[in-house]
Write a protein that holds these residues in place. Structure first.
Motif, PDB file in Angstrom:
ATOM      1  N   GLN A 179      56.636  36.864  35.323  1.00  0.00           N
ATOM      2  CA  GLN A 179      56.956  35.519  34.850  1.00  0.00           C
ATOM      3  C   GLN A 179      57.871  34.793  35.821  1.00  0.00           C
ATOM      4  O   GLN A 179      57.685  33.600  36.090  1.00  0.00           O
ATOM      5  N   ARG A 180      58.863  35.496  36.377  1.00  0.00           N
ATOM      6  CA  ARG A 180      59.787  34.863  37.319  1.00  0.00           C
ATOM      7  C   ARG A 180      59.106  34.488  38.630  1.00  0.00           C
ATOM      8  O   ARG A 180      59.538  33.558  39.312  1.00  0.00           O
ATOM      9  N   SER A 181      58.062  35.194  38.983  1.00  0.00           N
ATOM     10  CA  SER A 181      57.339  34.890  40.218  1.00  0.00           C
ATOM     11  C   SER A 181      56.221  33.894  39.994  1.00  0.00           C
ATOM     12  O   SER A 181      55.304  33.796  40.804  1.00  0.00           O
ATOM     13  N   SER A 182      56.289  33.124  38.885  1.00  0.00           N
ATOM     14  CA  SER A 182      55.313  32.088  38.551  1.00  0.00           C
ATOM     15  C   SER A 182      53.922  32.672  38.306  1.00  0.00           C
ATOM     16  O   SER A 182      52.911  31.978  38.472  1.00  0.00           O
ATOM     17  N   GLY A 183      53.862  33.932  37.954  1.00  0.00           N
ATOM     18  CA  GLY A 183      52.583  34.552  37.631  1.00  0.00           C
ATOM     19  C   GLY A 183      52.328  34.515  36.142  1.00  0.00           C
ATOM     20  O   GLY A 183      53.169  34.113  35.341  1.00  0.00           O
ATOM     21  N   ASN A 184      51.137  34.934  35.765  1.00  0.00           N
ATOM     22  CA  ASN A 184      50.754  34.986  34.353  1.00  0.00           C
ATOM     23  C   ASN A 184      50.539  36.437  33.971  1.00  0.00           C
ATOM     24  O   ASN A 184      49.499  37.022  34.288  1.00  0.00           O
ATOM     25  N   PRO A 185      51.519  37.067  33.312  1.00  0.00           N
ATOM     26  CA  PRO A 185      51.361  38.486  32.975  1.00  0.00           C
ATOM     27  C   PRO A 185      50.177  38.757  32.067  1.00  0.00           C
ATOM     28  O   PRO A 185      49.632  39.862  32.075  1.00  0.00           O
ATOM     29  N   LYS A 186      49.756  37.780  31.277  1.00  0.00           N
ATOM     30  CA  LYS A 186      48.616  38.007  30.396  1.00  0.00           C
ATOM     31  C   LYS A 186      47.332  38.251  31.189  1.00  0.00           C
ATOM     32  O   LYS A 186      46.470  39.025  30.768  1.00  0.00           O
ATOM     33  N   LEU A 187      47.201  37.585  32.337  1.00  0.00           N
ATOM     34  CA  LEU A 187      46.029  37.821  33.179  1.00  0.00           C
ATOM     35  C   LEU A 187      46.057  39.238  33.750  1.00  0.00           C
ATOM     36  O   LEU A 187      45.003  39.865  33.933  1.00  0.00           O
ATOM     37  N   HIS A 188      47.253  39.740  34.038  1.00  0.00           N
ATOM     38  CA  HIS A 188      47.371  41.099  34.572  1.00  0.00           C
ATOM     39  C   HIS A 188      46.888  42.124  33.556  1.00  0.00           C
ATOM     40  O   HIS A 188      46.429  43.215  33.942  1.00  0.00           O
ATOM     41  N   LEU A 189      46.974  41.802  32.283  1.00  0.00           N
ATOM     42  CA  LEU A 189      46.543  42.747  31.247  1.00  0.00           C
ATOM     43  C   LEU A 189      45.036  42.982  31.268  1.00  0.00           C
ATOM     44  O   LEU A 189      44.556  43.942  30.670  1.00  0.00           O
ATOM     45  N   PHE A 190      44.290  42.112  31.969  1.00  0.00           N
ATOM     46  CA  PHE A 190      42.851  42.329  32.064  1.00  0.00           C
ATOM     47  C   PHE A 190      42.527  43.604  32.838  1.00  0.00           C
ATOM     48  O   PHE A 190      41.404  44.120  32.751  1.00  0.00           O
ATOM     49  N   ASN A 191      43.490  44.123  33.614  1.00  0.00           N
ATOM     50  CA  ASN A 191      43.273  45.412  34.275  1.00  0.00           C
ATOM     51  C   ASN A 191      43.040  46.527  33.273  1.00  0.00           C
ATOM     52  O   ASN A 191      42.480  47.579  33.623  1.00  0.00           O
ATOM     53  N   PHE A 192      43.451  46.280  32.055  1.00  0.00           N
ATOM     54  CA  PHE A 192      43.240  47.275  30.996  1.00  0.00           C
ATOM     55  C   PHE A 192      41.758  47.570  30.784  1.00  0.00           C
ATOM     56  O   PHE A 192      41.384  48.671  30.341  1.00  0.00           O
ATOM     57  N   LEU A 193      40.896  46.609  31.105  1.00  0.00           N
ATOM     58  CA  LEU A 193      39.459  46.796  30.865  1.00  0.00           C
ATOM     59  C   LEU A 193      38.895  47.967  31.670  1.00  0.00           C
ATOM     60  O   LEU A 193      37.880  48.551  31.279  1.00  0.00           O
ATOM     61  N   TRP A 194      39.561  48.308  32.808  1.00  0.00           N
ATOM     62  CA  TRP A 194      39.082  49.454  33.574  1.00  0.00           C
ATOM     63  C   TRP A 194      39.178  50.750  32.776  1.00  0.00           C
ATOM     64  O   TRP A 194      38.450  51.716  33.062  1.00  0.00           O
ATOM     65  N   SER A 195      40.029  50.778  31.775  1.00  0.00           N
ATOM     66  CA  SER A 195      40.171  51.997  30.984  1.00  0.00           C
ATOM     67  C   SER A 195      38.942  52.277  30.126  1.00  0.00           C
ATOM     68  O   SER A 195      38.766  53.395  29.642  1.00  0.00           O
ATOM     69  N   LEU A 196      38.076  51.282  29.949  1.00  0.00           N
ATOM     70  CA  LEU A 196      36.853  51.501  29.162  1.00  0.00           C
ATOM     71  C   LEU A 196      35.917  52.495  29.846  1.00  0.00           C
ATOM     72  O   LEU A 196      34.968  52.990  29.224  1.00  0.00           O
ATOM     73  N   TRP A 197      36.186  52.804  31.118  1.00  0.00           N
ATOM     74  CA  TRP A 197      35.389  53.813  31.809  1.00  0.00           C
ATOM     75  C   TRP A 197      35.528  55.185  31.155  1.00  0.00           C
ATOM     76  O   TRP A 197      34.715  56.096  31.401  1.00  0.00           O
ATOM     77  N   ILE A 198      36.541  55.342  30.300  1.00  0.00           N
ATOM     78  CA  ILE A 198      36.742  56.604  29.612  1.00  0.00           C
ATOM     79  C   ILE A 198      35.552  56.953  28.722  1.00  0.00           C
ATOM     80  O   ILE A 198      35.310  58.117  28.383  1.00  0.00           O
ATOM     81  N   PHE A 199      34.766  55.937  28.351  1.00  0.00           N
ATOM     82  CA  PHE A 199      33.592  56.164  27.503  1.00  0.00           C
ATOM     83  C   PHE A 199      32.325  56.380  28.316  1.00  0.00           C
ATOM     84  O   PHE A 199      31.236  56.467  27.763  1.00  0.00           O
ATOM     85  N   ALA A 200      32.445  56.465  29.645  1.00  0.00           N
ATOM     86  CA  ALA A 200      31.257  56.587  30.500  1.00  0.00           C
ATOM     87  C   ALA A 200      30.508  57.884  30.258  1.00  0.00           C
ATOM     88  O   ALA A 200      29.289  57.961  30.500  1.00  0.00           O
ATOM     89  N   THR A 201      31.198  58.917  29.791  1.00  0.00           N
ATOM     90  CA  THR A 201      30.538  60.203  29.560  1.00  0.00           C
ATOM     91  C   THR A 201      29.369  60.070  28.589  1.00  0.00           C
ATOM     92  O   THR A 201      28.386  60.817  28.678  1.00  0.00           O
TER      93      THR A 201
END
Length: 412
Positions: free
Chosen positions: A26-48
Protein backbone atom coordinates in the motif's frame (compact mmCIF):
# COMPACT_ATOMS: atom_id res chain seq x y z
CA UNK A 1 -22.66 -3.20 6.08
CA UNK A 2 -19.83 -0.66 6.22
CA UNK A 3 -16.20 -1.60 5.77
CA UNK A 4 -15.35 -0.49 9.31
CA UNK A 5 -18.12 -2.69 10.75
CA UNK A 6 -16.84 -5.66 8.76
CA UNK A 7 -13.28 -5.04 9.93
CA UNK A 8 -14.44 -4.85 13.56
CA UNK A 9 -15.65 -8.45 13.33
CA UNK A 10 -12.25 -9.73 12.12
CA UNK A 11 -9.78 -10.60 14.89
CA UNK A 12 -6.94 -8.09 15.17
CA UNK A 13 -4.49 -10.93 14.58
CA UNK A 14 -5.82 -11.33 11.03
CA UNK A 15 -5.79 -7.63 10.12
CA UNK A 16 -2.81 -6.15 8.23
CA UNK A 17 -0.01 -5.14 10.60
CA UNK A 18 1.78 -1.79 10.03
CA UNK A 19 4.96 -3.60 8.90
CA UNK A 20 3.25 -6.36 6.96
CA UNK A 21 3.68 -7.16 3.28
CA UNK A 22 0.15 -5.82 2.72
CA UNK A 23 1.02 -2.46 4.29
CA UNK A 24 4.29 -2.25 2.34
CA UNK A 25 2.47 -2.73 -0.95
CA UNK A 26 0.00 0.00 0.00
CA UNK A 27 2.82 2.43 0.83
CA UNK A 28 4.47 1.75 -2.52
CA UNK A 29 1.25 2.79 -4.33
CA UNK A 30 0.50 -0.82 -5.18
CA UNK A 31 -2.75 -2.73 -4.90
CA UNK A 32 -2.34 -5.65 -2.49
CA UNK A 33 -5.67 -7.10 -3.60
CA UNK A 34 -4.25 -7.70 -7.08
CA UNK A 35 -1.31 -9.54 -5.51
CA UNK A 36 -3.79 -11.98 -3.97
CA UNK A 37 -4.51 -13.31 -7.46
CA UNK A 38 -1.27 -15.29 -7.08
CA UNK A 39 -3.35 -17.50 -4.85
CA UNK A 40 -4.94 -19.00 -7.98
CA UNK A 41 -1.71 -20.92 -8.63
CA UNK A 42 -2.55 -23.03 -5.60
CA UNK A 43 -5.43 -24.61 -7.54
CA UNK A 44 -2.76 -26.79 -9.16
CA UNK A 45 -3.08 -28.90 -6.01
CA UNK A 46 -6.13 -30.49 -7.67
CA UNK A 47 -4.20 -31.44 -10.83
CA UNK A 48 -3.82 -35.04 -9.64
CA UNK A 49 -7.50 -35.57 -10.44
CA UNK A 50 -6.74 -35.14 -14.16
CA UNK A 51 -3.70 -37.45 -14.36
CA UNK A 52 -4.47 -40.48 -12.23
CA UNK A 53 -7.06 -42.14 -10.09
CA UNK A 54 -7.13 -40.89 -6.51
CA UNK A 55 -7.78 -42.65 -3.26
CA UNK A 56 -9.52 -41.44 -0.13
CA UNK A 57 -6.20 -40.22 1.26
CA UNK A 58 -6.12 -37.59 -1.49
CA UNK A 59 -9.37 -36.09 -0.26
CA UNK A 60 -8.11 -36.10 3.31
CA UNK A 61 -5.03 -34.14 2.32
CA UNK A 62 -7.10 -31.65 0.34
CA UNK A 63 -9.80 -31.28 3.00
CA UNK A 64 -7.31 -30.69 5.80
CA UNK A 65 -4.29 -29.27 4.01
CA UNK A 66 -5.84 -26.78 1.63
CA UNK A 67 -7.67 -24.71 4.30
CA UNK A 68 -4.41 -24.68 6.27
CA UNK A 69 -2.56 -23.37 3.20
CA UNK A 70 -5.20 -20.65 2.71
CA UNK A 71 -4.67 -19.54 6.30
CA UNK A 72 -0.87 -19.49 5.85
CA UNK A 73 -1.20 -17.54 2.61
CA UNK A 74 -3.26 -14.86 4.37
CA UNK A 75 -0.91 -14.71 7.36
CA UNK A 76 2.09 -14.19 5.06
CA UNK A 77 0.47 -10.99 3.80
CA UNK A 78 -1.02 -9.50 6.98
CA UNK A 79 1.37 -10.49 9.76
CA UNK A 80 4.61 -8.54 10.48
CA UNK A 81 7.29 -9.03 7.86
CA UNK A 82 9.62 -10.61 10.41
CA UNK A 83 7.20 -13.56 10.73
CA UNK A 84 7.23 -14.34 7.00
CA UNK A 85 10.03 -16.90 7.41
CA UNK A 86 7.84 -18.88 9.81
CA UNK A 87 4.81 -19.00 7.51
CA UNK A 88 6.98 -19.83 4.49
CA UNK A 89 8.58 -22.69 6.40
CA UNK A 90 5.17 -24.06 7.36
CA UNK A 91 4.13 -23.92 3.69
CA UNK A 92 7.20 -25.97 2.75
CA UNK A 93 6.49 -28.47 5.53
CA UNK A 94 2.89 -28.77 4.36
CA UNK A 95 4.19 -29.49 0.84
CA UNK A 96 6.42 -32.33 2.04
CA UNK A 97 3.61 -33.85 4.07
CA UNK A 98 1.05 -33.56 1.28
CA UNK A 99 3.37 -35.09 -1.35
CA UNK A 100 3.09 -38.46 0.44
CA UNK A 101 -0.51 -38.81 -0.75
CA UNK A 102 -0.93 -36.14 -3.42
CA UNK A 103 1.84 -35.68 -6.06
CA UNK A 104 0.61 -32.14 -6.75
CA UNK A 105 1.47 -31.20 -3.16
CA UNK A 106 4.79 -29.76 -4.37
CA UNK A 107 2.67 -26.72 -5.37
CA UNK A 108 2.86 -25.56 -1.76
CA UNK A 109 6.67 -25.71 -1.97
CA UNK A 110 6.59 -23.11 -4.76
CA UNK A 111 4.87 -20.66 -2.42
CA UNK A 112 7.30 -21.60 0.35
CA UNK A 113 10.26 -20.77 -1.92
CA UNK A 114 8.69 -17.47 -3.03
CA UNK A 115 8.06 -16.15 0.46
CA UNK A 116 11.31 -17.54 1.89
CA UNK A 117 13.15 -15.54 -0.77
CA UNK A 118 11.18 -12.37 -0.06
CA UNK A 119 11.76 -12.75 3.67
CA UNK A 120 15.52 -12.88 3.01
CA UNK A 121 15.70 -9.85 0.71
CA UNK A 122 18.22 -8.16 3.04
CA UNK A 123 20.51 -11.19 2.94
CA UNK A 124 20.39 -12.79 -0.53
CA UNK A 125 22.86 -15.53 0.40
CA UNK A 126 20.64 -16.66 3.24
CA UNK A 127 17.64 -16.52 0.91
CA UNK A 128 19.38 -18.72 -1.68
CA UNK A 129 20.30 -21.16 1.10
CA UNK A 130 16.71 -21.38 2.34
CA UNK A 131 15.32 -21.86 -1.15
CA UNK A 132 17.97 -24.52 -1.83
CA UNK A 133 17.02 -26.38 1.35
CA UNK A 134 13.34 -26.44 0.42
CA UNK A 135 14.09 -27.62 -3.12
CA UNK A 136 16.54 -30.27 -1.91
CA UNK A 137 14.09 -31.75 0.58
CA UNK A 138 11.30 -31.73 -2.00
CA UNK A 139 13.48 -33.37 -4.67
CA UNK A 140 14.79 -35.98 -2.21
CA UNK A 141 11.27 -36.91 -1.15
CA UNK A 142 10.14 -37.08 -4.79
CA UNK A 143 13.09 -39.36 -5.62
CA UNK A 144 12.22 -41.59 -2.62
CA UNK A 145 8.61 -41.75 -3.83
CA UNK A 146 9.97 -42.89 -7.22
CA UNK A 147 8.64 -39.97 -9.25
CA UNK A 148 9.63 -39.76 -12.94
CA UNK A 149 12.91 -37.85 -13.36
CA UNK A 150 11.37 -35.25 -15.67
CA UNK A 151 8.68 -34.44 -13.08
CA UNK A 152 11.37 -33.99 -10.41
CA UNK A 153 13.38 -31.77 -12.76
CA UNK A 154 10.32 -29.68 -13.63
CA UNK A 155 9.42 -29.14 -9.96
CA UNK A 156 13.01 -28.14 -9.14
CA UNK A 157 13.12 -25.60 -11.99
CA UNK A 158 9.74 -24.10 -11.08
CA UNK A 159 10.61 -23.74 -7.38
CA UNK A 160 14.06 -22.26 -8.04
CA UNK A 161 12.90 -19.79 -10.68
CA UNK A 162 9.90 -18.69 -8.61
CA UNK A 163 11.86 -18.30 -5.38
CA UNK A 164 14.88 -16.51 -6.83
CA UNK A 165 12.73 -14.36 -9.11
CA UNK A 166 10.55 -13.27 -6.20
CA UNK A 167 13.57 -12.48 -4.01
CA UNK A 168 15.45 -10.37 -6.54
CA UNK A 169 12.25 -8.74 -7.81
CA UNK A 170 11.30 -7.72 -4.27
CA UNK A 171 14.82 -6.39 -3.67
CA UNK A 172 14.51 -4.25 -6.82
CA UNK A 173 11.11 -3.00 -5.70
CA UNK A 174 12.49 -1.95 -2.32
CA UNK A 175 15.40 -0.12 -3.96
CA UNK A 176 13.02 1.74 -6.27
CA UNK A 177 10.86 2.69 -3.29
CA UNK A 178 13.86 3.98 -1.35
CA UNK A 179 15.03 5.88 -4.41
CA UNK A 180 11.63 7.50 -4.85
CA UNK A 181 11.55 8.51 -1.19
CA UNK A 182 15.04 10.00 -1.46
CA UNK A 183 14.00 11.96 -4.55
CA UNK A 184 10.94 13.29 -2.75
CA UNK A 185 13.11 14.26 0.22
CA UNK A 186 15.55 16.07 -2.08
CA UNK A 187 12.71 18.06 -3.65
CA UNK A 188 11.24 18.84 -0.22
CA UNK A 189 14.59 20.10 1.05
CA UNK A 190 15.09 22.16 -2.12
CA UNK A 191 11.64 23.72 -1.69
CA UNK A 192 12.32 24.45 2.00
CA UNK A 193 15.64 26.06 1.13
CA UNK A 194 13.97 28.20 -1.52
CA UNK A 195 11.27 29.34 0.93
CA UNK A 196 13.92 30.32 3.45
CA UNK A 197 15.77 32.30 0.79
CA UNK A 198 12.60 34.08 -0.29
CA UNK A 199 11.86 34.96 3.34
CA UNK A 200 15.33 36.40 3.85
CA UNK A 201 15.16 38.39 0.61
CA UNK A 202 11.77 39.91 1.44
CA UNK A 203 12.89 40.70 4.97
CA UNK A 204 16.02 42.43 3.72
CA UNK A 205 14.06 44.35 1.08
CA UNK A 206 11.10 45.50 3.13
CA UNK A 207 12.30 45.57 6.73
CA UNK A 208 14.39 48.74 6.51
CA UNK A 209 12.17 50.48 3.94
CA UNK A 210 8.91 49.98 5.84
CA UNK A 211 10.54 51.14 9.06
CA UNK A 212 11.76 54.29 7.31
CA UNK A 213 8.31 54.97 5.82
CA UNK A 214 6.72 54.52 9.24
CA UNK A 215 9.12 57.03 10.83
CA UNK A 216 8.54 59.60 8.08
CA UNK A 217 4.75 59.27 8.33
CA UNK A 218 4.94 59.65 12.10
CA UNK A 219 7.15 62.74 11.71
CA UNK A 220 4.80 64.17 9.10
CA UNK A 221 1.87 63.77 11.48
CA UNK A 222 3.72 65.65 14.22
CA UNK A 223 4.71 68.46 11.85
CA UNK A 224 1.30 68.76 10.21
CA UNK A 225 0.08 71.64 12.45
CA UNK A 226 3.40 73.37 13.17
CA UNK A 227 5.18 73.18 9.80
CA UNK A 228 2.91 72.08 6.91
CA UNK A 229 5.71 72.50 4.37
CA UNK A 230 8.06 70.19 6.29
CA UNK A 231 5.20 67.72 6.75
CA UNK A 232 4.60 67.78 2.99
CA UNK A 233 8.28 67.07 2.32
CA UNK A 234 8.21 64.10 4.66
CA UNK A 235 5.11 62.75 2.89
CA UNK A 236 6.81 63.11 -0.50
CA UNK A 237 9.86 61.26 0.77
CA UNK A 238 7.65 58.54 2.26
CA UNK A 239 5.87 58.17 -1.09
CA UNK A 240 9.24 57.95 -2.86
CA UNK A 241 10.42 55.21 -0.47
CA UNK A 242 7.13 53.32 -0.94
CA UNK A 243 7.49 53.40 -4.72
CA UNK A 244 11.10 52.32 -4.41
CA UNK A 245 10.06 49.41 -2.18
CA UNK A 246 7.36 48.44 -4.68
CA UNK A 247 9.92 48.35 -7.49
CA UNK A 248 12.28 46.26 -5.38
CA UNK A 249 9.50 43.79 -4.53
CA UNK A 250 8.58 43.45 -8.20
CA UNK A 251 12.23 42.82 -9.07
CA UNK A 252 12.46 40.27 -6.27
CA UNK A 253 9.31 38.46 -7.48
CA UNK A 254 10.79 38.31 -10.97
CA UNK A 255 13.94 36.84 -9.48
CA UNK A 256 11.92 34.32 -7.47
CA UNK A 257 10.15 33.16 -10.61
CA UNK A 258 13.48 32.88 -12.38
CA UNK A 259 14.84 30.59 -9.67
CA UNK A 260 12.35 27.78 -10.42
CA UNK A 261 14.66 26.31 -13.04
CA UNK A 262 17.70 26.86 -10.83
CA UNK A 263 15.99 24.99 -7.98
CA UNK A 264 15.08 22.15 -10.33
CA UNK A 265 18.70 22.00 -11.51
CA UNK A 266 19.86 21.68 -7.90
CA UNK A 267 17.25 19.01 -7.23
CA UNK A 268 18.25 17.11 -10.38
CA UNK A 269 21.91 17.22 -9.38
CA UNK A 270 21.16 15.78 -5.93
CA UNK A 271 18.83 13.13 -7.36
CA UNK A 272 21.40 11.98 -9.91
CA UNK A 273 24.23 12.00 -7.39
CA UNK A 274 22.18 9.84 -5.02
CA UNK A 275 21.95 7.30 -7.88
CA UNK A 276 25.66 7.42 -8.71
CA UNK A 277 25.25 9.63 -11.81
CA UNK A 278 27.42 12.71 -12.36
CA UNK A 279 25.69 15.81 -13.74
CA UNK A 280 27.80 18.13 -15.86
CA UNK A 281 26.01 21.45 -16.36
CA UNK A 282 27.45 24.18 -18.55
CA UNK A 283 26.41 27.67 -17.48
CA UNK A 284 23.78 28.92 -15.05
CA UNK A 285 20.01 28.88 -15.55
CA UNK A 286 19.06 31.81 -17.84
CA UNK A 287 16.33 34.33 -17.10
CA UNK A 288 13.23 32.98 -18.88
CA UNK A 289 9.52 33.86 -19.00
CA UNK A 290 7.59 32.07 -16.21
CA UNK A 291 5.60 29.87 -18.62
CA UNK A 292 8.71 28.70 -20.46
CA UNK A 293 10.63 28.16 -17.25
CA UNK A 294 7.87 26.15 -15.61
CA UNK A 295 7.56 23.74 -18.54
CA UNK A 296 11.32 23.38 -18.94
CA UNK A 297 11.61 22.59 -15.23
CA UNK A 298 9.05 19.80 -15.60
CA UNK A 299 10.82 18.52 -18.71
CA UNK A 300 14.13 18.49 -16.86
CA UNK A 301 12.57 16.61 -13.95
CA UNK A 302 11.02 13.97 -16.23
CA UNK A 303 14.24 13.55 -18.22
CA UNK A 304 16.39 13.07 -15.10
CA UNK A 305 13.85 10.63 -13.65
CA UNK A 306 14.03 8.58 -16.86
CA UNK A 307 17.83 8.58 -16.67
CA UNK A 308 17.73 7.21 -13.13
CA UNK A 309 15.08 4.58 -13.84
CA UNK A 310 16.00 3.34 -17.29
CA UNK A 311 19.28 4.65 -18.74
CA UNK A 312 21.85 2.91 -16.50
CA UNK A 313 24.07 5.92 -17.12
CA UNK A 314 27.03 7.21 -15.12
CA UNK A 315 27.21 10.73 -16.59
CA UNK A 316 24.67 13.29 -17.76
CA UNK A 317 25.52 16.48 -19.65
CA UNK A 318 23.10 19.40 -19.50
CA UNK A 319 23.13 22.61 -21.53
CA UNK A 320 20.61 25.49 -21.40
CA UNK A 321 21.15 28.57 -23.51
CA UNK A 322 19.18 31.37 -25.13
CA UNK A 323 19.99 32.52 -28.64
CA UNK A 324 18.12 34.27 -31.47
CA UNK A 325 14.94 34.56 -29.42
CA UNK A 326 14.81 30.82 -28.70
CA UNK A 327 15.71 28.68 -25.71
CA UNK A 328 17.70 25.52 -26.29
CA UNK A 329 17.75 22.69 -23.72
CA UNK A 330 20.01 19.68 -24.34
CA UNK A 331 20.30 16.65 -22.06
CA UNK A 332 22.56 13.73 -23.00
CA UNK A 333 23.66 10.63 -21.09
CA UNK A 334 26.06 7.75 -21.65
CA UNK A 335 23.49 5.06 -20.86
CA UNK A 336 22.24 2.10 -22.84
CA UNK A 337 20.09 4.12 -25.27
CA UNK A 338 17.39 2.46 -27.33
CA UNK A 339 14.65 4.77 -26.03
CA UNK A 340 11.24 4.10 -27.57
CA UNK A 341 9.68 7.28 -28.92
CA UNK A 342 6.32 6.66 -27.26
CA UNK A 343 7.60 5.39 -23.92
CA UNK A 344 9.16 6.59 -20.68
CA UNK A 345 6.94 9.66 -20.47
CA UNK A 346 8.18 11.05 -23.80
CA UNK A 347 4.67 11.43 -25.17
CA UNK A 348 3.77 13.89 -22.41
CA UNK A 349 7.06 15.71 -22.93
CA UNK A 350 6.35 16.12 -26.64
CA UNK A 351 2.90 17.54 -25.89
CA UNK A 352 4.37 20.00 -23.39
CA UNK A 353 6.99 21.20 -25.88
CA UNK A 354 4.39 21.43 -28.64
CA UNK A 355 2.27 23.67 -26.40
CA UNK A 356 5.25 26.02 -26.19
CA UNK A 357 5.47 26.12 -29.97
CA UNK A 358 8.73 24.20 -29.96
CA UNK A 359 10.07 20.84 -31.02
CA UNK A 360 11.49 17.91 -29.07
CA UNK A 361 14.22 15.88 -30.78
CA UNK A 362 15.51 12.54 -29.48
CA UNK A 363 18.58 10.65 -30.62
CA UNK A 364 18.94 7.30 -28.84
CA UNK A 365 20.97 4.66 -30.69
CA UNK A 366 21.07 1.42 -28.77
CA UNK A 367 24.19 1.14 -26.63
CA UNK A 368 25.30 4.73 -27.25
CA UNK A 369 23.26 6.79 -24.79
CA UNK A 370 20.40 9.20 -25.34
CA UNK A 371 20.35 12.85 -26.33
CA UNK A 372 17.21 14.91 -25.78
CA UNK A 373 16.99 18.41 -27.29
CA UNK A 374 14.27 21.03 -26.88
CA UNK A 375 14.09 24.17 -29.00
CA UNK A 376 11.28 26.61 -28.21
CA UNK A 377 10.54 30.31 -28.74
CA UNK A 378 10.84 32.61 -25.76
CA UNK A 379 7.26 33.78 -26.39
CA UNK A 380 4.45 31.19 -26.35
CA UNK A 381 2.50 31.08 -29.65
CA UNK A 382 -0.69 32.54 -28.20
CA UNK A 383 1.20 35.48 -26.69
CA UNK A 384 2.96 36.20 -30.01
CA UNK A 385 -0.33 36.13 -31.86
CA UNK A 386 -1.91 38.58 -29.45
CA UNK A 387 0.98 41.03 -29.79
CA UNK A 388 0.92 40.96 -33.57
CA UNK A 389 -2.84 41.42 -33.91
CA UNK A 390 -2.49 44.51 -31.78
CA UNK A 391 0.10 45.87 -34.20
CA UNK A 392 -1.57 45.01 -37.49
CA UNK A 393 -3.41 42.37 -39.50
CA UNK A 394 -3.43 38.87 -38.09
CA UNK A 395 -0.93 36.55 -39.73
CA UNK A 396 0.96 33.46 -38.64
CA UNK A 397 2.71 35.06 -35.70
CA UNK A 398 4.49 31.88 -34.70
CA UNK A 399 6.41 31.79 -37.96
CA UNK A 400 7.52 35.41 -37.55
CA UNK A 401 9.09 34.97 -34.16
CA UNK A 402 10.27 31.40 -34.51
CA UNK A 403 11.93 29.90 -37.56
CA UNK A 404 10.35 26.44 -37.67
CA UNK A 405 12.65 25.34 -40.48
CA UNK A 406 15.41 25.00 -37.86
CA UNK A 407 13.39 22.44 -35.92
CA UNK A 408 12.96 19.55 -38.31
CA UNK A 409 12.01 16.76 -35.97
CA UNK A 410 13.78 13.49 -36.48
CA UNK A 411 12.21 10.23 -35.38
CA UNK A 412 13.73 8.72 -32.28
Amino acid sequence: MSQSATASRIPAYLLPAPDSLWAQMQRSSGNPKLHLFNFLWSLWIFATLFFTEVESSFWWTVGLGYPLFVALFWLVHVRPFAEMRLWAGLMASLALLTMLWNPAGWTYAVFGCVYSGMASCKNPRLGILRIGMIVSMMASLAWWLDWPWFVILMSICVCLSSGLGAMFGYMSQLRNLELRHSHEEVRRLAAATERERIGRDLHDLLGHTLSLITLKLELSRRLFDRDPEASRRELIEAEHEARKALAEVRAAVTGIRATDLAAELASARLMLQSSGVVLECSGAAPDLPPEIERDLSLLLREACTNVVRHARATRVQLTIRVEAGNVHLRISDNGRGGVVAGGNGLTGMRERVRALGGVLRIDSPRGSGTTLEVLAPLKPPREIYRDETAAGPAVDGTARAFDASRLTERPA
